[in-house]
Design a protein around this motif. Structure first.
Motif, PDB file in Angstrom:
ATOM      1  N   SER A 363       0.815  -1.213   0.000  1.00 19.24           N
ATOM      2  CA  SER A 363       0.000   0.000   0.000  1.00 19.24           C
ATOM      3  C   SER A 363       0.852   1.268   0.000  1.00 19.24           C
ATOM      4  CB  SER A 363      -0.925   0.001   1.218  1.00 19.24           C
ATOM      5  OG  SER A 363      -0.171   0.011   2.419  1.00 19.24           O
ATOM      6  N   LEU A 364       2.108   1.162   0.408  1.00 15.84           N
ATOM      7  CA  LEU A 364       2.970   2.343   0.465  1.00 15.84           C
ATOM      8  C   LEU A 364       4.031   2.343  -0.634  1.00 15.84           C
ATOM      9  CD1 LEU A 364       3.514   2.538   4.337  1.00 15.84           C
ATOM     10  CD2 LEU A 364       1.898   3.837   2.944  1.00 15.84           C
ATOM     11  N   ALA A 365       3.893   1.441  -1.599  1.00  8.68           N
ATOM     12  CA  ALA A 365       4.924   1.288  -2.622  1.00  8.68           C
ATOM     13  C   ALA A 365       5.111   2.563  -3.438  1.00  8.68           C
ATOM     14  CB  ALA A 365       4.582   0.122  -3.538  1.00  8.68           C
ATOM     15  N   LEU A 366       4.027   3.194  -3.847  1.00  6.63           N
ATOM     16  CA  LEU A 366       4.154   4.414  -4.635  1.00  6.63           C
ATOM     17  C   LEU A 366       4.699   5.564  -3.800  1.00  6.63           C
ATOM     18  CD1 LEU A 366       0.983   4.294  -6.922  1.00  6.63           C
ATOM     19  CD2 LEU A 366       3.342   3.624  -7.450  1.00  6.63           C
ATOM     20  N   ASP A 367       4.394   5.561  -2.500  1.00  7.98           N
ATOM     21  CA  ASP A 367       4.998   6.568  -1.627  1.00  7.98           C
ATOM     22  C   ASP A 367       6.513   6.419  -1.605  1.00  7.98           C
ATOM     23  OD1 ASP A 367       2.673   7.872  -0.861  1.00  7.98           O
ATOM     24  OD2 ASP A 367       2.298   6.504   0.801  1.00  7.98           O
ATOM     25  N   VAL A 368       6.990   5.168  -1.533  1.00  5.05           N
ATOM     26  CA  VAL A 368       8.435   4.924  -1.567  1.00  5.05           C
ATOM     27  C   VAL A 368       9.033   5.518  -2.830  1.00  5.05           C
ATOM     28  CG1 VAL A 368      10.193   3.145  -1.832  1.00  5.05           C
ATOM     29  CG2 VAL A 368       8.409   2.870  -0.109  1.00  5.05           C
ATOM     30  N   MET A 369       8.389   5.304  -3.955  1.00  5.59           N
ATOM     31  CA  MET A 369       8.925   5.749  -5.225  1.00  5.59           C
ATOM     32  C   MET A 369       8.873   7.261  -5.385  1.00  5.59           C
ATOM     33  SD  MET A 369       7.362   2.873  -7.838  1.00  5.59           S
ATOM     34  CE  MET A 369       8.212   3.588  -9.250  1.00  5.59           C
ATOM     35  N   HIS A 370       7.779   7.860  -4.977  1.00  6.20           N
ATOM     36  CA  HIS A 370       7.512   9.256  -5.328  1.00  6.20           C
ATOM     37  C   HIS A 370       7.752  10.260  -4.211  1.00  6.20           C
ATOM     38  CE1 HIS A 370       4.431   7.506  -8.413  1.00  6.20           C
ATOM     39  NE2 HIS A 370       5.673   7.478  -8.877  1.00  6.20           N
ATOM     40  N   ARG A 371       7.736   9.823  -2.952  1.00  6.03           N
ATOM     41  CA  ARG A 371       7.684  10.815  -1.867  1.00  6.03           C
ATOM     42  C   ARG A 371       8.739  10.605  -0.789  1.00  6.03           C
ATOM     43  NH1 ARG A 371       1.942  12.246   0.382  1.00  6.03           N
ATOM     44  NH2 ARG A 371       1.535  10.014   0.590  1.00  6.03           N
ATOM     45  N   THR A 372       9.819   9.904  -1.109  1.00  4.33           N
ATOM     46  CA  THR A 372      10.878   9.704  -0.116  1.00  4.33           C
ATOM     47  C   THR A 372      12.219  10.212  -0.647  1.00  4.33           C
ATOM     48  OG1 THR A 372      11.439   7.461  -0.881  1.00  4.33           O
ATOM     49  CG2 THR A 372       9.741   7.655   0.823  1.00  4.33           C
ATOM     50  N   CYS A 373      13.075  10.603   0.291  1.00  4.70           N
ATOM     51  CA  CYS A 373      14.445  10.991  -0.023  1.00  4.70           C
ATOM     52  C   CYS A 373      15.373  10.438   1.053  1.00  4.70           C
ATOM     53  CB  CYS A 373      14.606  12.518  -0.075  1.00  4.70           C
ATOM     54  SG  CYS A 373      14.004  13.290  -1.587  1.00  4.70           S
ATOM     55  N   THR A 374      16.529   9.974   0.643  1.00  9.85           N
ATOM     56  CA  THR A 374      17.464   9.337   1.564  1.00  9.85           C
ATOM     57  C   THR A 374      18.867   9.874   1.352  1.00  9.85           C
ATOM     58  OG1 THR A 374      18.275   7.186   2.350  1.00  9.85           O
ATOM     59  CG2 THR A 374      17.994   7.439  -0.013  1.00  9.85           C
ATOM     60  N   VAL A 375      19.750   9.583   2.289  1.00  9.46           N
ATOM     61  CA  VAL A 375      21.188   9.765   2.119  1.00  9.46           C
ATOM     62  C   VAL A 375      21.828   8.417   2.407  1.00  9.46           C
ATOM     63  CG1 VAL A 375      21.411  10.627   4.496  1.00  9.46           C
ATOM     64  CG2 VAL A 375      23.268  10.981   2.869  1.00  9.46           C
ATOM     65  N   GLN A 376      22.755   8.013   1.560  1.00  7.84           N
ATOM     66  CA  GLN A 376      23.377   6.695   1.662  1.00  7.84           C
ATOM     67  C   GLN A 376      24.883   6.831   1.504  1.00  7.84           C
ATOM     68  OE1 GLN A 376      21.565   4.551  -1.560  1.00  7.84           O
ATOM     69  NE2 GLN A 376      19.528   4.580  -0.658  1.00  7.84           N
ATOM     70  N   VAL A 377      25.601   5.826   1.965  1.00  6.26           N
ATOM     71  CA  VAL A 377      27.040   5.784   1.725  1.00  6.26           C
ATOM     72  C   VAL A 377      27.422   4.380   1.286  1.00  6.26           C
ATOM     73  CG1 VAL A 377      27.660   5.239   4.125  1.00  6.26           C
ATOM     74  CG2 VAL A 377      29.329   6.353   2.642  1.00  6.26           C
ATOM     75  N   ASN A 378      28.337   4.302   0.340  1.00  5.40           N
ATOM     76  CA  ASN A 378      28.835   3.038  -0.186  1.00  5.40           C
ATOM     77  C   ASN A 378      30.265   2.837   0.298  1.00  5.40           C
ATOM     78  OD1 ASN A 378      26.428   2.877  -1.724  1.00  5.40           O
ATOM     79  ND2 ASN A 378      27.360   4.141  -3.310  1.00  5.40           N
ATOM     80  N   LEU A 379      30.518   1.676   0.889  1.00  6.79           N
ATOM     81  CA  LEU A 379      31.825   1.393   1.479  1.00  6.79           C
ATOM     82  C   LEU A 379      32.374   0.055   0.995  1.00  6.79           C
ATOM     83  CD1 LEU A 379      31.145   2.587   5.144  1.00  6.79           C
ATOM     84  CD2 LEU A 379      32.241   3.859   3.286  1.00  6.79           C
ATOM     85  N   ASP A 380      33.678  -0.059   0.978  1.00  6.53           N
ATOM     86  CA  ASP A 380      34.365  -1.221   0.421  1.00  6.53           C
ATOM     87  C   ASP A 380      34.606  -2.307   1.462  1.00  6.53           C
ATOM     88  OD1 ASP A 380      34.717  -0.376  -2.299  1.00  6.53           O
ATOM     89  OD2 ASP A 380      36.228   1.042  -1.595  1.00  6.53           O
ATOM     90  N   TYR A 381      34.975  -3.481   0.958  1.00  7.66           N
ATOM     91  CA  TYR A 381      35.395  -4.605   1.797  1.00  7.66           C
ATOM     92  C   TYR A 381      36.662  -5.197   1.202  1.00  7.66           C
ATOM     93  CZ  TYR A 381      32.465  -6.842  -1.823  1.00  7.66           C
ATOM     94  OH  TYR A 381      31.891  -7.227  -3.014  1.00  7.66           O
ATOM     95  N   SER A 382      37.447  -5.862   2.051  1.00  5.87           N
ATOM     96  CA  SER A 382      38.730  -6.399   1.598  1.00  5.87           C
ATOM     97  C   SER A 382      38.642  -7.862   1.180  1.00  5.87           C
ATOM     98  CB  SER A 382      39.780  -6.255   2.701  1.00  5.87           C
ATOM     99  OG  SER A 382      39.405  -6.998   3.854  1.00  5.87           O
ATOM    100  N   SER A 383      37.635  -8.576   1.658  1.00  8.26           N
ATOM    101  CA  SER A 383      37.507 -10.006   1.403  1.00  8.26           C
ATOM    102  C   SER A 383      36.073 -10.427   1.669  1.00  8.26           C
ATOM    103  CB  SER A 383      38.448 -10.798   2.316  1.00  8.26           C
ATOM    104  OG  SER A 383      38.067 -10.625   3.677  1.00  8.26           O
ATOM    105  N   GLU A 384      35.767 -11.653   1.371  1.00  8.19           N
ATOM    106  CA  GLU A 384      34.425 -12.153   1.676  1.00  8.19           C
ATOM    107  C   GLU A 384      34.185 -12.138   3.182  1.00  8.19           C
ATOM    108  OE1 GLU A 384      31.488 -15.838   0.374  1.00  8.19           O
ATOM    109  OE2 GLU A 384      33.668 -16.131   0.322  1.00  8.19           O
ATOM    110  N   VAL A 385      35.179 -12.522   3.958  1.00  6.87           N
ATOM    111  CA  VAL A 385      35.036 -12.500   5.418  1.00  6.87           C
ATOM    112  C   VAL A 385      34.799 -11.074   5.909  1.00  6.87           C
ATOM    113  CG1 VAL A 385      36.243 -12.886   7.601  1.00  6.87           C
ATOM    114  CG2 VAL A 385      36.387 -14.597   5.772  1.00  6.87           C
ATOM    115  N   ASP A 386      35.552 -10.123   5.372  1.00  3.55           N
ATOM    116  CA  ASP A 386      35.386  -8.723   5.758  1.00  3.55           C
ATOM    117  C   ASP A 386      34.008  -8.218   5.367  1.00  3.55           C
ATOM    118  OD1 ASP A 386      36.423  -6.219   6.808  1.00  3.55           O
ATOM    119  OD2 ASP A 386      36.548  -5.521   4.736  1.00  3.55           O
TER     120      ASP A 386
END
Length: 644
Positions: A363-386
């Motif tokens: 019921s809130l799917a269109l709200d997610v698409m049209h009415r939300t804003c976020t801030v995100q960060v992408n970070l690295d890993y050194s290995s599968e364990v990490d």
């Protein structure tokens, strides 16, 4: 008074370091106060060394007019004296270069922190003007102190909670005319059209006629990097609105904005048919979300100073063009006033396919698409364990980030009962591709388990011959067997795989890096705080281990409870005999310790979060207090309070 900045190519401004003797300063005595105001340095590897000609270092690339634009600002004799001195400072610049190497930093650009401008505290950031459009690796133009008072330069600052973004107004910037030296500062930089609506880059991922599960494993393994190559990639979204009516931007206005930024600042246009749908410059992209939200996807950078400067530069560029159009941008996590029916429809095929698909899955799917804003960060890993360790730590703590950054308490002009309505909307959209994915905490978790999860998430669309093909609900496993109903007999490429991964939305998402997805968009200080929070925790081994030990006894039920309750109750959510605020206090301390061990003076970006924890008052609760008191229950005031 803060000593002002004149434009130039210099890279020599820096704070004193107690442990290393610094060579004599190039600046005039009356500039020392400004030097003392610097609280951090912005650094990068992507710049020419400090041995540029000395005259460039103090702005000789620019000539001051004898008079200002309006004839009221005479050319100060101080500038001539500084330039004259600069002509004899080649040896001093060589000393600066040697000092830089000893310090292990390239000094490139700076931001003033806690300076006073027109009586207000904030960050002082400078606007890239069209004649100084930088190369793809440049984040901000370079300036040196020239002895003018900041208030003489027509500094523009938006007051209020958002605050912090200060750009030189264009009319004041035009007090100088650029004179180009060699090819280092290109003028009238051209741009080109990129006819590709595909969200991934074909050149980045080597494609094969068909792919196997081993190829998918190799895809994730290719993200493994040594610690020296770990980077920080920050993304944020914002709502554009008309300053007069407060209504959302229409596509025509969005196109005008994108075209204006491209022309003025040298970005390349991303086209879908005849429509501009984004911009690209180096490794940065400006893209659109389904409701017309404007997103900056930043370049992978080494330091928090760089990523914060990148955000500032972007906001200044957007403001420079949008201001002439009567358009503002709102720093909030959920559209506070307008309904879904007021959302502009964009001429982008994949959004039409996604809208049709997701509208039937929550019921809130269109709200997610049209009415939300976020801030995100992408970070690295050194290995599968990490990767596993970082995935578990960050996934468990996403509700803490949600609480700290909660900034969406209004819907349809009224309080909505949530502190983060944005976060809540994600609890009612296709549970197969969202949420806390508990299998991450199983002993068997690794790249292969995430692949199995992603293979079972239904597809949305496929990109072929510059068109999106609707395959909503179909299986990627079938696609790998050549049995996709929409493309019978065809096999997926690694680009198809990466596109598919972008349609999966858990609170932490795995690509060839880890994406933190739990925070509301907010003011500039919060946009810089989000990467600081996660870098301090995940890029420092001691802090990461502290988190893993703390969450080791958290049950799947407790993690899910936090996911559901925190959007409503924030830091006051009861947890393990106390409050989530208690957890947040420990986590903020560990994040700060982790940043301080990086020795880059980055912990300043956590100050705003430390205040949230100390007071127990989230950004959303501050907004609610203003709504109930000085705003007189009129939510329109938030458009001024949180305007970038």
């Amino acid at each position: 008074m803060v000593t002002s900045i004149g434009p130039g190519k210099g890279k020599g401004l820096m704070t004193s370091l107690a442990s290393i003797e610094k060579p004599r300063v190039l600046l005039r005595e009356d500039s020392k106060y400004a030097l003392e105001q610097l609280s951090f340095i912005i650094t990068t590897d992507n710049y020419e060394d400090l041995s540029n000609h000395a005259t460039e270092a103090v702005g000789e690339t620019c000539d001051a007019n004898d008079e200002g634009v309006d004839g009221s600002l005479p050319k100060p004799p101080a500038l001539d004296r500084v330039r004259a001195k600069a002509r004899s400072t080649e040896d001093e610049l060589a000393e600066l270069k040697a000092w830089k190497r000893r310090r292990g930093l390239l000094i490139s650009r700076f931001i003033f922190s806690n300076t006073k401008v027109n009586g207000s505290s904030g960050l002082l950031v400078f606007l890239q003007e069209q004649a100084m459009a930088p190369s793809s690796s440049t984040i901000l133009p370079h300036f040196m102190l020239s002895g003018w008072a900041t208030n003489d330069l027509g500094v523009s600052k938006k007051k209020g909670t958002c605050g912090g973004v200060i750009c030189l107004q264009r009319n004041s910037f035009e007090l100088w005319k650029l004179r180009v030296h060699s090819a280092r500062v290109p003028t009238n930089r051209g741009h080109r059209l990129i006819v590709a609506a595909n969200p991934t880059e074909a050149a980045v991922i080597p494609n094969k006629p068909f792919i196997t599960k081993e190829d998918l494993l190799a895809y994730f393994a290719s993200g493994c990097k040594p610690k020296t190559e770990w980077r920080i990639g920050t993304e944020h979204e914002k709502f554009g609105f008309e300053l007069g009516s407060l209504r959302p931007m229409r596509y025509g206005q969005i196109a005008e904005l994108l075209n204006g930024i491209a022309e003025r600042f040298g970005w390349n246009k991303i086209m879908e048919g005849d429509n501009v749908i984004g911009l690209k410059q180096g490794k940065q992209k400006v893209t659109l979300e389904p409701g017309g939200q404007l997103e900056l996807s930043g370049a992978p950078l080494e330091t928090l100073h760089q990523t914060c400067a990148e955000i500032n530069s972007h906001l200044c560029q957007v403001k420079a063009v949008a201001g002439t159009m009567g358009i503002g941008f709102l720093a909030i996590g959920f559209q506070p006033k307008w309904e879904d029916k007021d959302t502009p429809l964009l001429p982008m095929a994949r959004f039409g396919i996604a809208r049709k698909f997701f509208s039937k899955r929550g019921s809130l799917a269109l709200d997610v698409m049209h009415r939300t804003c976020t801030v995100q960060v992408n970070l690295d890993y050194s290995s599968e364990v990490d990767m596993v360790r970082k995935f578990r730590a960050s996934l468990a703590l996403q509700p803490v980030a949600t609480a700290l950054f909660a900034n969406s308490p209004f819907t349809k002009e009224k309080p909505n009962g949530f502190l983060s309505m944005r976060s809540h909307t994600w609890t009612d959209i296709d549970e197969r591709r969202t949420g806390m994915i508990p299998f991450v905490f199983n002993d068997s978790f690794g790249f292969e388990r995430y692949i199995d999860y992603a293979l079972d998430v239904p597809m949305v669309c496929v990109y072929r011959q510059k068109k999106y093909i609707d395959c909503a609900g179909m299986s990627f496993r079938d696609f790998m067997a050549g049995k996709l109903l929409s493309l019978p007999g065809e096999f997926p490429t690694l680009n198809d795989w990466e596109n598919h991964l972008t349609t999966i939305y858990p609170e932490v998402r795995l690509k060839r890096f880890l994406e933190m997805r739990g925070a509301d968009a907010g003011p500039l200080t919060m946009l810089c705080a989000l990467p600081a929070f996660w870098v301090g925790l995940l890029y420092d081994e001691v802090s990461l281990q502290n988190v893993l030990e703390m969450i080791s006894d958290w049950t799947s039920e407790e993690r899910q409870m936090l996911r559901v309750e925190v959007p409503k109750t924030g830091l006051n959510t009861p947890f393990q005999g106390g409050l989530l605020k208690d957890v947040a206090e420990s986590v903020i301390k560990w994040a700060k310790d982790g940043l301080e061990r990086r020795s880059l003076e980055e912990s300043v970006y956590l100050n705003v979060l430390a205040e949230v924890v100390a007071t127990g008052v989230t950004p959303a609760e501050k907004l609610l207090q203003m709504y109930n008191e000085k705003w007189g229950h009129n939510v329109d005031h938030v458009f001024e309070e949180l305007r970038y």
